[in-house]
Motif scaffolding. Structure first.
Motif, PDB file in Angstrom:
ATOM      1  N   ALA A  49       0.828  -1.211   0.000  1.00  0.00           N
ATOM      2  CA  ALA A  49       0.000   0.000   0.000  1.00  0.00           C
ATOM      3  C   ALA A  49       0.860   1.256   0.000  1.00  0.00           C
ATOM      4  O   ALA A  49       0.575   2.229  -0.711  1.00  0.00           O
ATOM      5  CB  ALA A  49      -0.928  -0.010   1.214  1.00  0.00           C
ATOM      6  N   LEU A  50       1.928   1.256   0.792  1.00  0.00           N
ATOM      7  CA  LEU A  50       2.802   2.426   0.827  1.00  0.00           C
ATOM      8  C   LEU A  50       3.518   2.616  -0.502  1.00  0.00           C
ATOM      9  O   LEU A  50       3.670   3.740  -0.980  1.00  0.00           O
ATOM     10  CB  LEU A  50       3.820   2.312   1.961  1.00  0.00           C
ATOM     11  N   PRO A 110       2.632   7.142  -7.014  1.00  0.00           N
ATOM     12  CA  PRO A 110       2.142   7.974  -8.124  1.00  0.00           C
ATOM     13  C   PRO A 110       1.140   9.042  -7.687  1.00  0.00           C
ATOM     14  O   PRO A 110       1.198  10.181  -8.160  1.00  0.00           O
ATOM     15  CB  PRO A 110       1.492   6.957  -9.066  1.00  0.00           C
ATOM     16  N   ALA A 111       0.238   8.689  -6.782  1.00  0.00           N
ATOM     17  CA  ALA A 111      -0.758   9.661  -6.331  1.00  0.00           C
ATOM     18  C   ALA A 111      -0.107  10.794  -5.551  1.00  0.00           C
ATOM     19  O   ALA A 111      -0.451  11.971  -5.722  1.00  0.00           O
ATOM     20  CB  ALA A 111      -1.815   8.963  -5.467  1.00  0.00           C
ATOM     21  N   ALA A 143      -0.909  16.077  -0.083  1.00  0.00           N
ATOM     22  CA  ALA A 143       0.167  15.084  -0.144  1.00  0.00           C
ATOM     23  C   ALA A 143       0.577  14.646   1.258  1.00  0.00           C
ATOM     24  O   ALA A 143       0.720  13.440   1.531  1.00  0.00           O
ATOM     25  CB  ALA A 143       1.371  15.668  -0.886  1.00  0.00           C
ATOM     26  N   LEU A 144       0.746  15.605   2.152  1.00  0.00           N
ATOM     27  CA  LEU A 144       1.174  15.256   3.509  1.00  0.00           C
ATOM     28  C   LEU A 144       0.072  14.555   4.279  1.00  0.00           C
ATOM     29  O   LEU A 144       0.352  13.723   5.150  1.00  0.00           O
ATOM     30  CB  LEU A 144       1.647  16.511   4.243  1.00  0.00           C
ATOM     31  N   ARG A 145      -1.167  14.882   3.968  1.00  0.00           N
ATOM     32  CA  ARG A 145      -2.271  14.161   4.612  1.00  0.00           C
ATOM     33  C   ARG A 145      -2.212  12.680   4.235  1.00  0.00           C
ATOM     34  O   ARG A 145      -2.383  11.802   5.089  1.00  0.00           O
ATOM     35  CB  ARG A 145      -3.611  14.777   4.189  1.00  0.00           C
ATOM     36  N   GLU A 146      -1.931  12.418   2.956  1.00  0.00           N
ATOM     37  CA  GLU A 146      -1.812  11.029   2.518  1.00  0.00           C
ATOM     38  C   GLU A 146      -0.603  10.350   3.160  1.00  0.00           C
ATOM     39  O   GLU A 146      -0.675   9.190   3.576  1.00  0.00           O
ATOM     40  CB  GLU A 146      -1.696  10.972   0.994  1.00  0.00           C
ATOM     41  N   ARG A 204      11.646   3.938   5.354  1.00  0.00           N
ATOM     42  CA  ARG A 204      12.398   4.417   4.187  1.00  0.00           C
ATOM     43  C   ARG A 204      11.455   4.980   3.128  1.00  0.00           C
ATOM     44  O   ARG A 204      11.724   6.033   2.526  1.00  0.00           O
ATOM     45  CB  ARG A 204      13.219   3.262   3.621  1.00  0.00           C
ATOM     46  N   LEU A 205      10.345   4.304   2.875  1.00  0.00           N
ATOM     47  CA  LEU A 205       9.374   4.799   1.903  1.00  0.00           C
ATOM     48  C   LEU A 205       8.799   6.152   2.327  1.00  0.00           C
ATOM     49  O   LEU A 205       8.679   7.075   1.512  1.00  0.00           O
ATOM     50  CB  LEU A 205       8.236   3.789   1.737  1.00  0.00           C
ATOM     51  N   LEU A 206       8.439   6.274   3.579  1.00  0.00           N
ATOM     52  CA  LEU A 206       7.911   7.552   4.070  1.00  0.00           C
ATOM     53  C   LEU A 206       8.951   8.655   3.929  1.00  0.00           C
ATOM     54  O   LEU A 206       8.607   9.810   3.633  1.00  0.00           O
ATOM     55  CB  LEU A 206       7.476   7.410   5.538  1.00  0.00           C
ATOM     56  N   THR A 207      10.221   8.314   4.119  1.00  0.00           N
ATOM     57  CA  THR A 207      11.287   9.309   3.976  1.00  0.00           C
ATOM     58  C   THR A 207      11.393   9.798   2.541  1.00  0.00           C
ATOM     59  O   THR A 207      11.607  10.996   2.292  1.00  0.00           O
ATOM     60  CB  THR A 207      12.629   8.725   4.446  1.00  0.00           C
ATOM     61  N   VAL A 208      11.242   8.905   1.573  1.00  0.00           N
ATOM     62  CA  VAL A 208      11.236   9.315   0.165  1.00  0.00           C
ATOM     63  C   VAL A 208      10.140  10.351  -0.064  1.00  0.00           C
ATOM     64  O   VAL A 208      10.368  11.396  -0.686  1.00  0.00           O
ATOM     65  CB  VAL A 208      11.037   8.104  -0.760  1.00  0.00           C
ATOM     66  N   TYR A 209       8.937  10.091   0.461  1.00  0.00           N
ATOM     67  CA  TYR A 209       7.807  10.987   0.233  1.00  0.00           C
ATOM     68  C   TYR A 209       7.968  12.318   0.957  1.00  0.00           C
ATOM     69  O   TYR A 209       7.451  13.346   0.509  1.00  0.00           O
ATOM     70  CB  TYR A 209       6.503  10.310   0.683  1.00  0.00           C
ATOM     71  N   LEU A 210       8.686  12.319   2.068  1.00  0.00           N
ATOM     72  CA  LEU A 210       8.850  13.544   2.852  1.00  0.00           C
ATOM     73  C   LEU A 210      10.119  14.310   2.500  1.00  0.00           C
ATOM     74  O   LEU A 210      10.316  15.429   2.974  1.00  0.00           O
ATOM     75  CB  LEU A 210       8.860  13.205   4.350  1.00  0.00           C
ATOM     76  N   LYS A 211      10.975  13.734   1.674  1.00  0.00           N
ATOM     77  CA  LYS A 211      12.278  14.355   1.412  1.00  0.00           C
ATOM     78  C   LYS A 211      12.173  15.764   0.829  1.00  0.00           C
ATOM     79  O   LYS A 211      12.972  16.635   1.199  1.00  0.00           O
ATOM     80  CB  LYS A 211      13.118  13.459   0.504  1.00  0.00           C
TER      81      LYS A 211
END
Length: 707
Positions: A428-429, A434-435, A448-451, A493-500
């Motif tokens: 799921a993460l 893409p979204a 984006a941050l809400r997601e 690690r995935l969350l870090t990519v999205y927050l970078k």
């Protein structure tokens, strides 16, 4: 995870004026831009982010004179201060320059001479202005005060009254005086140079450029249509000596008005970068070559300088042979605790004071991002919410994941990971990439941050369910413990990519902890290999102590004595000499009303009769024929309601879609001319203030009851 076509983008932010400090209002724009640039670079696009200090004008000249230094010495000092503050907030310009440089001068001269000689769009005519007989200079509007010709209020500026709101010409003021010398100004005529924006060629080009395509936001296009209806006026591009700026070629004693060479500073700054890095300047600046090579030029600005960037600037570029902007993204103003920034309340906060007190710049970067959308609506920095949201989201949800798993990896498995399990949570993460990318691309950072925080909730739920601290005590559970902790690290690690893009310094520390090269967006599609060794976990972020915020407010509190004229707030950018430095400050408004008195007390039973529910805005539309209403379709978790809300003047419907709100779910339906309203959304307001919708913290779900 990378885009199929590598984009080539020149990105700019509005130029801060070299006559004051960088403050929280400014930072909205630079943080917004920096996040977008970092996201594009994570996607492996070629991006060049440039900016510069806006250094010319009467205000600079007078301030330097007051300090007893040359204007060049003043702007050099302020440049260092501005660059220090931007660096402190991790705003990563590829080049940060000054409009008082040879590159900007050369391009400004070329644009002007082409408009004059080839396009025949430069005209001259006599203009009568106020003149200070003591200082022997023509006075910009901001340096003239007097009595309002409408209501008689004293000490009003030369273009509008802050008491009654009337607008007028400086020559309409009663009993005017110069704020520079105090002398009564006299009227004096002078020959001025104009850019013929009223020329039919300009009007035809701008109607096409502004009203077709997606260069501008819908709200911006609507505003520009109003300006077209009012008629486009020629633009006065000259000022008389004494003036600090570039002298107009072939016109001794005449200087370019600062607003002509300020946007040229975008190109001047990029030319300096291009020369330093061996880039092809023409590929981004020349009209024909830019089109052939598919390069982009994207401007981020405050909504108060839209007139310059969506009318004057593209017309100048078009008829001088330069490429026009691909996109102009305008944002709203910043309020603090629901009100205009205030020195007396300590909420006119400078970047320097925040950094000097040791507050983490990424706290503010995250909070701004959590508020920012793609529209032009204002955002509010609520200092209590700032503390609670950062502590809840970043510390309680995000960094908490790594801290709950890393210790077991280090102590039990020598710091080495197991094979990453394939689970529903991890899938799921990964599939959310893409979204989330689309939201960052569209500047919908709050969504984006809400997601991302919903994903963080899911990751924490996984850890809570698996309970590695209990597995560590169970004989024979070593393999399961290893797998669970490895998966937790993979989720982190995935969350870090999205927050970078938002948290670049934290991401760099995570990369060191994980022992990996700088993370890219494409890394969301991969896992670390079995046996990969991670480093010892170090604490990544501290909580905000409310006392730190109290100290920040106190440090910025000043007495109520008037500020010096050289620091006076800018108002109505299209009428002001040097408005670019306050592009994130709201126009002057009436003082906020005092809080309304509370109503008589009620019992808890009375309160429980009101059924408050969290709802997600599934759709939002303008109501045809209604001046104030927006039609909301609210998702209550399995049930949808239609609600009409009087918020049209404060919110763009597109920006509301997907937002969580709080509604009164058991209010009797009300039949209206436009349909039935089946509830009410809650908002805060006061006499003379805006309207601020209440929302729910990340993790809340549609249908949850508010108690």
């Amino acid at each position: 995870m990378t885009d199929p076509v590598r984009r080539r983008i020149l990105v700019t932010s509005a130029l801060p004026y070299a006559n004051g400090s960088i403050h929280f209002g400014h930072l909205v724009e630079y943080i917004q831009t920096d996040i977008w640039v970092r996201f594009q670079k994570l996607r492996s696009h070629e991006v060049h982010y440039v900016c510069a200090d806006d250094t010319h004008g009467t205000a600079i000249m007078l301030r330097a004179e007051k300090e007893g230094i040359a204007p060049q010495a003043l702007i050099e000092r302020v440049w260092r201060e501005h660059k220090r503050d931007f660096d402190g907030f991790l705003v990563d310009f590829d080049h940060y320059g000054s409009t008082d440089d040879d590159a900007t001068r050369t391009i400004a001269y070329h644009i002007y001479e082409t408009l004059r000689d080839a396009a025949k769009l430069i005209t001259t005519r006599s203009v009568e202005q106020f003149y200070d007989p003591v200082k022997q200079l023509f006075l910009p509007d901001r340096f003239i005060k007097g009595e309002c010709p409408k209501c008689g209020a004293k000490d009003q500026y030369g273009d509008s009254c802050e008491v009654c709101g009337a607008t007028y010409a400086p020559t309409d003021l009663k009993n005017p005086y110069s704020t520079v010398s105090g002398a009564a100004p006299v009227r004096k005529a002078s020959e001025h140079y104009f850019f013929a924006l009223s020329d039919p060629r300009c009007r035809a080009f701008l109607q096409q450029w502004t009203q077709h395509g997606d260069r501008l936001q819908p709200e911006a296009r609507n505003k520009i249509r109003e300006w077209f209806d009012q008629g486009l006026n020629d633009w006065d591009i000259s000022r008389d000596a004494p003036y600090f700026g570039f002298e107009i070629p072939g016109a001794p004693g005449k200087y370019f008005y600062v607003w002509l060479d300020a946007p040229v500073g975008y190109l001047g700054s990029f030319r300096n970068l291009a020369q330093a890095r061996g880039l092809d300047f023409a590929a981004f600046a020349d009209a024909g070559k830019a089109q052939a090579e598919g390069t982009e030029m994207v401007h981020f600005i405050g909504k108060d300088i839209l007139y310059f960037h969506a009318l004057f600037w593209p017309a100048m570029l078009q008829f001088a042979g330069y490429r026009t902007p691909s996109k102009v993204y305008a944002h709203g103003f910043l309020t603090v605790n629901g009100e205009k920034m205030s020195k007396s309340r300590g909420t006119f906060i400078t970047a320097e004071s925040y950094l000097k007190l040791g507050l983490n710049p990424e706290w503010l970067r995250y909070y701004y991002a959590a508020k920012l959308g793609a529209g032009m609506e204002d955002i509010d920095l609520n200092l209590d919410d700032f503390t609670s949201r950062v502590n809840s989201d970043l510390v309680g949800k995000y960094v908490n994941i790594a801290s709950r798993a890393a210790g077991f990896i280090a102590k039990r498995f020598g710091g080495r990971l197991a094979a990453t399990p394939e689970s529903d949570t991890l899938r799921a993460l990964r599939e959310a990439a893409p979204a989330i990318a689309m939201l960052f691309e569209g500047r919908e950072y709050s969504k984006a941050l809400r997601e991302v925080m919903l994903l963080a909730d899911r990751a924490n739920q996984f850890v809570d369910l698996e309970k590695p601290w209990e597995l560590a005590k169970q004989p024979g559970a070593e393999a399961r413990l290893h797998a669970v902790c490895t998966e937790a690290i993979a989720l982190f690690r995935l969350l870090t990519v999205y927050l970078k893009p938002v948290l670049p310094a934290v991401a760099a520390r995570v990369e060191a902890f994980l022992g990996v090269p700088p993370l890219a967006w494409a890394d969301a599609a991969t896992d670390l290999p079995e046996g990969h060794r991670i480093q010892a976990y170090q604490h990544l972020m501290a909580r905000i102590d409310p006392k730190q915020v109290e100290a920040l407010v106190e440090a910025n509190r000043e007495s109520l004595k008037p500020a010096p004229e050289s620091h006076s707030p800018q108002r109505h950018a299209q009428h002001q000499e040097n408005a670019v430095n306050q592009s994130t400050n709201p126009p002057a408004a009436a003082p906020a009303a005092e809080a309304a008195p509370t109503t008589p007390t009620i019992s808890i039973d009375d309160f429980m009769k009101v059924d408050l529910r969290v709802a997600r805005v599934a759709d939002a539309q303008h109501v045809e024929g209604a001046e104030k209403l927006v039609k909301l379709t609210l998702d209550l978790g399995g049930e949808q309601r239609q609600v009409f809300a009087g918020i049209k003047a404060h919110y763009d419907p597109e920006a509301l879609k997907g937002r969580l709100v709080v509604m009164v779910a058991n209010l009797a339906p009300r039949k209206m001319r436009f349909g039935e309203s089946q509830g009410m959304v809650l908002a805060a307001s006061a006499e003379g203030s805006g309207v601020f919708l209440l929302d729910a913290d990340s993790g809340a779900q549609p249908g949850m009851r508010v108690k």
